[in-house]
Design a protein around this motif. Sequence first.
Motif, PDB file in Angstrom:
ATOM      1  N   ILE A 184       0.838  -1.199   0.000  1.00  0.00           N
ATOM      2  CA  ILE A 184       0.000   0.000   0.000  1.00  0.00           C
ATOM      3  C   ILE A 184       0.876   1.253   0.000  1.00  0.00           C
ATOM      4  O   ILE A 184       0.628   2.215  -0.734  1.00  0.00           O
ATOM      5  CB  ILE A 184      -0.950   0.022   1.216  1.00  0.00           C
ATOM      6  N   HIS A 185       1.924   1.243   0.817  1.00  0.00           N
ATOM      7  CA  HIS A 185       2.856   2.370   0.838  1.00  0.00           C
ATOM      8  C   HIS A 185       3.530   2.537  -0.524  1.00  0.00           C
ATOM      9  O   HIS A 185       3.704   3.665  -1.004  1.00  0.00           O
ATOM     10  CB  HIS A 185       3.915   2.168   1.925  1.00  0.00           C
ATOM     11  N   ASP A 186       3.923   1.412  -1.144  1.00  0.00           N
ATOM     12  CA  ASP A 186       4.547   1.486  -2.470  1.00  0.00           C
ATOM     13  C   ASP A 186       3.590   2.085  -3.494  1.00  0.00           C
ATOM     14  O   ASP A 186       3.989   2.905  -4.333  1.00  0.00           O
ATOM     15  CB  ASP A 186       4.996   0.096  -2.923  1.00  0.00           C
ATOM     16  N   LEU A 187       2.337   1.695  -3.446  1.00  0.00           N
ATOM     17  CA  LEU A 187       1.343   2.237  -4.378  1.00  0.00           C
ATOM     18  C   LEU A 187       1.168   3.738  -4.184  1.00  0.00           C
ATOM     19  O   LEU A 187       1.095   4.502  -5.157  1.00  0.00           O
ATOM     20  CB  LEU A 187      -0.001   1.520  -4.192  1.00  0.00           C
ATOM     21  N   ASN A 188       1.087   4.172  -2.929  1.00  0.00           N
ATOM     22  CA  ASN A 188       0.901   5.593  -2.651  1.00  0.00           C
ATOM     23  C   ASN A 188       2.129   6.408  -3.058  1.00  0.00           C
ATOM     24  O   ASN A 188       2.011   7.520  -3.588  1.00  0.00           O
ATOM     25  CB  ASN A 188       0.596   5.804  -1.166  1.00  0.00           C
ATOM     26  N   ARG A 189       3.317   5.854  -2.796  1.00  0.00           N
ATOM     27  CA  ARG A 189       4.539   6.537  -3.234  1.00  0.00           C
ATOM     28  C   ARG A 189       4.546   6.691  -4.752  1.00  0.00           C
ATOM     29  O   ARG A 189       4.908   7.757  -5.288  1.00  0.00           O
ATOM     30  CB  ARG A 189       5.775   5.732  -2.808  1.00  0.00           C
ATOM     31  N   THR A 190       4.145   5.635  -5.450  1.00  0.00           N
ATOM     32  CA  THR A 190       4.142   5.664  -6.912  1.00  0.00           C
ATOM     33  C   THR A 190       3.215   6.750  -7.439  1.00  0.00           C
ATOM     34  O   THR A 190       3.551   7.468  -8.394  1.00  0.00           O
ATOM     35  CB  THR A 190       3.730   4.291  -7.475  1.00  0.00           C
ATOM     36  N   GLU A 191       2.045   6.891  -6.837  1.00  0.00           N
ATOM     37  CA  GLU A 191       1.093   7.933  -7.266  1.00  0.00           C
ATOM     38  C   GLU A 191       1.721   9.319  -7.113  1.00  0.00           C
ATOM     39  O   GLU A 191       1.602  10.178  -8.001  1.00  0.00           O
ATOM     40  CB  GLU A 191      -0.183   7.847  -6.418  1.00  0.00           C
ATOM     41  N   LEU A 192       2.387   9.552  -5.989  1.00  0.00           N
ATOM     42  CA  LEU A 192       2.999  10.855  -5.746  1.00  0.00           C
ATOM     43  C   LEU A 192       4.187  11.096  -6.676  1.00  0.00           C
ATOM     44  O   LEU A 192       4.398  12.219  -7.150  1.00  0.00           O
ATOM     45  CB  LEU A 192       3.431  10.958  -4.281  1.00  0.00           C
ATOM     46  N   LEU A 193       4.958  10.047  -6.957  1.00  0.00           N
ATOM     47  CA  LEU A 193       6.087  10.195  -7.880  1.00  0.00           C
ATOM     48  C   LEU A 193       5.600  10.477  -9.298  1.00  0.00           C
ATOM     49  O   LEU A 193       6.252  11.212 -10.054  1.00  0.00           O
ATOM     50  CB  LEU A 193       6.970   8.944  -7.853  1.00  0.00           C
ATOM     51  N   LYS A 194       4.469   9.885  -9.684  1.00  0.00           N
ATOM     52  CA  LYS A 194       3.878  10.203 -10.987  1.00  0.00           C
ATOM     53  C   LYS A 194       3.575  11.692 -11.090  1.00  0.00           C
ATOM     54  O   LYS A 194       3.835  12.323 -12.127  1.00  0.00           O
ATOM     55  CB  LYS A 194       2.583   9.405 -11.193  1.00  0.00           C
ATOM     56  N   LEU A 195       3.022  12.244 -10.019  1.00  0.00           N
ATOM     57  CA  LEU A 195       2.711  13.670 -10.014  1.00  0.00           C
ATOM     58  C   LEU A 195       3.987  14.505 -10.096  1.00  0.00           C
ATOM     59  O   LEU A 195       4.048  15.500 -10.840  1.00  0.00           O
ATOM     60  CB  LEU A 195       1.908  14.034  -8.761  1.00  0.00           C
ATOM     61  N   LEU A 196       5.009  14.120  -9.349  1.00  0.00           N
ATOM     62  CA  LEU A 196       6.285  14.841  -9.422  1.00  0.00           C
ATOM     63  C   LEU A 196       6.848  14.818 -10.835  1.00  0.00           C
ATOM     64  O   LEU A 196       7.299  15.837 -11.375  1.00  0.00           O
ATOM     65  CB  LEU A 196       7.296  14.211  -8.464  1.00  0.00           C
TER      66      LEU A 196
END
Length: 730
Positions: A184-196
Amino acid sequence: MGNISDPCLLPHHPQPVETTDDAFWDQFWADTATTVQDVFALVPAAEIRAVREESPSNLATLCYKAVEKLVQGAESGCPSEKERQIVLNCTRLLTRILPYIFEDEDWRGFFWSTVPGAGDEGNDDGARPLAESLLLAVSDLLFCPDFTVQSHKRAEEDMQSIDSCEYIWEAGVGFAQTPPLDYIHDLNRTELLKLLLTCFSDAMYLPPSAQNNILNRWVVFFSSTHNRHALPLFTSLLNVVCAYDPVGYGIPYNYLMFSDYREVLVEHAVQILIVTLEHETLNTFPNRHQTHSTEDNLFVNYLSRIHREEDFIFILKGLARLMTNPLIQTYLPNSTKKIQFHQELLVLFWKLCDFNKKFLFFVLKSSDVLDVLVPILFYLNDARADQSCMGLIHIGVFILLLLSGERNFGVRLNKTYSVRVPMDIPVFTGTHADLLIMIFHKIITGGHQHLKPLFDCLLTIIVNVSPYLKSLSMVAANKLLHLLEAFSTNWFLFSASQNHHLVFFLLEVFNNIIQYQFDGNCNLVYTLIRKRNIFHQLANLTSDPVTIHKSAVTVAIDKLTEKAQVSEDGTMVCLQHNTHSPQMTADQNTHTLQPQTAGDQHKHSLQSADTNTSGIAGASDTLSLPVLSWKSKLPLQTIMRLLQVLVPQVEKICIDKGLTDESEILKFLQHGTLVGLLPVPHPILIRKYQANAGTAMWFRTYMWGVIYLRNVDPPIWYDTNVRLFEIQRI
């Protein structure tokens, strides 16, 4: 999210909606059953553009309110599931909208303006541009306990005082603890990195120009001291990439049975890394107007300061493991996961070697550099005929050029090549130097026509390592002589004014080996003797305009493919002749090499040839004068002296002993010597890679092109007006 098409935002209802109308704006991120794919499906490109043109105030308010929700989430720490879902929905919505902000010239500066009235409530950040608030909020959220990192305490943690260095995502550089995996943490990090990544993609909407030294404001701020999470972010991204093992325990077909959320995170992490490390290259050239230095970009600064040997081992082993992954062979077909982000890994490796010279020297200190060399050669060979992979070949060649500028690289190439990688090359027993020469030969003789500007680069690499090659195999020796034979033909030499450079490079290779590594290179010496007519023809090369014209018209122009295949034992096996005409034009950007010797420094430019073979005849008169100038400079003295001494000896031993087996001749040459018979050894000339504005622009274009193509789920930049490169739809 289901109400995204509310009439108030449609083009035919352009009425502005008040910022204070929370009931209206909350509907965009209140839905709890959405994914990033849903957002891209529910918010079509046409609707975004229509709102941008006909209801600009509504689009501006939507962006502001979404950023505001992210800032609130970063401040509160997202303690509830509802708040986390709101943050994710806002993240997805901004990821969808931002490219359409960037593509419009009038909107590009929108995020760098302050929002009127935003600081009315006494908020000190009210004067901040929206972009800065967004970047700081995303950085905070990437270290939010129970959302993107594991919480260390039972009590709720204060986001403003949290020490993010204690929450680095993975053990490795600067961090010894291995946090527990949480998908779940990996998924959330990925979403934020996509935005970055979407924020940083502002660079894709500016046209390419070698003089364009405009810095990416998003990257500048994100990697500056204004971002208190810069160090833990850098180490988290680097450690996640280098610690990743796609094979795991090696259970066959495990990737088909289980989802690997870490792979997607790793891919986005390496993309963020290469983007944040890219902008600094624009500041390494003279005549720049900016005052930024390496210290301004903390990511570059941290990368350049890594110095512990255990950190270097961790980075090199991790990158080599990932680069080698696509080469893995198993008894069960397709039973092992193969990663697809090897191009990003090559760019990251380039940046490491370029910014951290201690890392470069560490790489070359042992044979571990060969763990990087073999996959690079595999990629080059695999992509040589594919026009869509020209960028991959360029970055691979640039890396090898950078490495070849150091003596240790040539020394390491003498290690025996024993690992068999699936490549379409002849079976041979030899060293990694033999493998490199054979792959380069295949690129030159069987690669795409657009690779011709790289011929100088490929031969420069061989020249740089040649003084240290102790024993070339018979196969590699024949490949080098075949290249000389092809490049010294009249039709090739006279088809472009720069083509004689290739002959000079190859002659320099032979001279280096003869002068510095004669003992042990009997295979090459034997091949030189057997192909001695090539050198006699070069020595007697005509510069008569009539002869040049005649050779250009009458000589059958054969494609540079082997007329004979050399087997492992050195015997010749005739192959069918190929009569396709080579393309002598080139349209790739060129790059500069800086040769460096103790007493002499001069520049050699790899220049693209605009000459077409059809113009050879007409240009023969003008070519005859330059021929006179470079013919007298052909470095043939050492080779001719070798032939003068050894050819009579070999002929005599063949007659006296009636030899028909070349193995006996090789034994004779192996124990021979030319001490005191050759000219005084020439100084070793090493041509080192030198960056320039053209290569910096090429790197940026290539990097963003790769990122564009790799991000297709969702297709973040698809169907937007990208200007950095041209998109060809098939």
